[in-house]
Design an enzyme around this catalytic site. Sequence first.
Site, short mmCIF file in Angstrom:
data_model
loop_
_atom_site.label_atom_id
_atom_site.label_comp_id
_atom_site.label_asym_id
_atom_site.label_seq_id
_atom_site.Cartn_x
_atom_site.Cartn_y
_atom_site.Cartn_z
CE LYS A 76 -3.90 2.12 2.50
NZ LYS A 76 -4.86 1.99 3.60
CB SER A 151 -8.19 3.99 2.58
OG SER A 151 -7.37 3.36 3.56
CB SER A 175 -8.73 1.15 5.45
OG SER A 175 -9.44 2.33 5.22
N1 GLN Z 1 -13.36 4.70 5.85
C1 GLN Z 1 -12.83 5.17 7.12
C2 GLN Z 1 -12.39 6.59 6.97
O1 GLN Z 1 -12.64 7.15 5.96
C3 GLN Z 1 -11.69 4.28 7.54
C4 GLN Z 1 -10.45 4.52 6.80
C5 GLN Z 1 -9.32 3.67 7.24
O2 GLN Z 1 -9.51 2.65 7.90
N2 GLN Z 1 -8.11 4.09 6.91
O3 GLN Z 1 -11.79 7.18 7.81
#
Ligand code: GLN
Length: 489
Positions: A76, A151, A175
């Site tokens: 990532k 994400s 995410s």
């Molecule tokens: N979707 C959540 C956010 O927008 C979690 C994102 C994540 O776990 N990095 O913050």
Amino acid sequence: MFESSLQQLGSALRARQISSVELTQLYLDRIAKLNPELNAYITVSPETSLAQARAADARLAAGNADALTGIPIAQKDIFCAKGWLTTCGSKMLHDFVSPYDAHVIARFNDAGAVNLGKTNMDEFAMGSSNETSHYGPVKNPWDQARVPGGSSGGSASAIAARLCAAATGTDTGGSIRQPAALCGISGLKPTYGVVSRYGMIAFASSLDQAGPMARSAEDLALLLNAMAGFDERDSTSLQRDKEDYARDLAKPLNGLRIGLPKEFFAEGLSGDVAHAVEAAIAEYRKLGATVVEISLPNSKLSVPVYYVLAPAEASSNLSRFDGVRYGYRAPDYTDLADMYEKSRAQGFGAEVKRRIMIGTYVLSHGYYDAYYLQAQKIRRLIAQDFTEAFRQCDVIMGPTAPSTAFKLGEKGDDPVQMYLSDIYTIAVNLAGLPGMSIPCGFGAANNGNPGMPVGLQIIGNYFDEARMLNAAHQYQLATDWHSRAPNGI
Ligand code: GLN
């Protein structure tokens, strides 16, 4: 080769049935063919990957290979990797070539794995659909009109499309698990503190945790073996004895007590997801598990609590991006303050700015007690709910996400709808617990649209990753959802 497990790939490499250079080239060719459509990778650097593959082949020839030596793994783009462009999905870091390796990257390098490239992600890991990336949205390989989740959507899409053998992700509020669910793959967020955050670009430090993403639980165990372990450079890294996360994979599930939180099967859950998850629970009963209903009464507050705490931490973490030392600097400005302002205005996207503004607000004098402090108190209650629940069960199961993958653009104008994608995953981060998602079926096909994958979430008690992986692996021995591949890919 693209359907082989990591164990099988490792054996084939050690038996010299294929070289790491050949295997890496196979993946690079596939990336060249499919990535222009899927946009799962931000950076691919064939020369760098092949050089690592040559070094792996030398190690394999010398007979001192590890489980992952020579295996191509995608990273990532939130992990700093020496010599690699590391953007975190943001224009702010569009030209940032990291001078050092994150702990996770160093672990994979030490294991002799090949870095196949840096995967696309929501900007600074803020999002649930991968549409906030400065490098464009990622497509879901099961239906390219749909999002892969976020994400870590680039990693999830790349695994589902067989553009890497496995990948890494990070999970602040879901995410790893939500994109794993939406792309029909497996992903694990370890207990907070098990994997070092050193060199992982910070979003919300009390929640961020790195973890593996792959097709099966068996693969996740091998990856976690490489990633976990104490690191003195991260003050929240836990000093614990080394574990073999694959040690319990083969155990039968007789007597496993599964807790089903009644709040996870209530209003807001789509029929598609409910059916697949219920069928998975029935399968677990056949495998010898028993089921108890549990309650997590404060879990409904997890989304509002998270959207106070995560932006608060983000507003502080992201203050380092000021255009001075590295990252984007606005081309025209009058003085220092103007340079900061313009660099941040131009370098950050809309969602990141929204979070910085919310975070600054909830931390400001006069609002701190009403929002930030209050959210911290409720965070404690949410964690206590889990402590209560684990008195009655060994693992908790339920849906990972309320629906299957939605259409690109569908929730872009409605941040609250987007935030609700993580309604079942966020409480786990707030409590610091381990959680995972494994494929457990598909939604119904309709109007020519294919049925999209559904994820089963498994939540464990602190440090119970081996037990969760056992539960997931036994299910994957009895079912084949995890080995299905998208059509035409
Ligand atoms: N979707 C959540 C956010 O927008 C979690 C994102 C994540 O776990 N990095 O913050």
